[in-house]
Design an enzyme around this catalytic site. Sequence first.
Site, PDB file in Angstrom:
ATOM      1  CG  LEU A 124      -1.965  -1.077   1.366  1.00  0.00           C
ATOM      2  CD1 LEU A 124      -2.720  -0.933   2.683  1.00  0.00           C
ATOM      3  CD2 LEU A 124      -2.923  -1.083   0.195  1.00  0.00           C
ATOM      4  CG  ASP A 125       0.566   4.137  -3.140  1.00  0.00           C
ATOM      5  OD1 ASP A 125       1.360   3.249  -3.499  1.00  0.00           O
ATOM      6  OD2 ASP A 125      -0.217   4.717  -3.905  1.00  0.00           O
ATOM      7  CD  GLN A 126       5.557   7.438   3.672  1.00  0.00           C
ATOM      8  OE1 GLN A 126       6.327   7.301   2.729  1.00  0.00           O
ATOM      9  NE2 GLN A 126       5.862   8.153   4.732  1.00  0.00           N
TER      10      GLN A 126
END
Length: 274
Positions: A124-126
């Site tokens: 998952l993106d930050q």
Amino acid sequence: MNFNISTNFNNYTLREIFQSLKLPKKDLHQLNMSKDITINHQPAKLTDKVVTGDEVYIPTPTEKSNYLPSYRYAQISYEDDDLAIVMKPKGVKTHPNDLKESNTLMNHVIYTINSDYAEPIHRLDQETVGLLIIAKNPLMKKILDRMLEENEINRIYKANVKALLPIKPQTIDKPIGKDKFHPNKRRVSNTGQRAVTHILSSKMIKEGVCQLDIKLDTGRTHQIRVHLAEIGHPVLGDPLYGDSTLRQLELNSYKIEFTHPLTQELISVSLDDE
């Protein structure tokens, strides 16, 4: 791995079960040579048949993950002996880029779960919050990796975008590659990797804001953000692909659902359960 035989696997051999799960031949061979397999606590072989309710033990490689413990607890939404579903907070990276890092989700996970091995099945993106699957042994990692690749794991996301009207359900099938002008960005590119995003449904949650339910068939970096920007509806709070000046990405990994490969039970976890 300890598990009880489901009705789906009644009268199968253990070899047939793991062949149906498409475990790599190398791992099947190693299990075939193992003297540690048991059925109902009795020594067994991969060629032995099992019936519903039998208790099976399958040894797994004694690999350890290299994440430093953060001494902070991860939020566990589901866990058994072989896998977990955990919550990734906003602003926290999924995993370290450098082994010295100790403040990512995986550093929290390795501190929290009772396993020396923990590896993410997807990323998952930050700035994305939500649910993420963790394998707790190398055999389960290979099984779940294959399930993800063959779309046997449903990942539903919710994204808020700018729109005057609800956005119609559609499939965005456009390849994504690196943006040669911006090293941190991705873009739709004919030379990129295939990326498939399904907009399942949408609803207006306030004037000018539409909430989308999205399912992924692939997991390219920034896939949802790139695809939604491509159709003119970037995710709200996205400074990289939209016009936001703040990093307040309104995107979450909302639901994960799949059939547990060993128990054959439906595993379904959503943010509504939290």
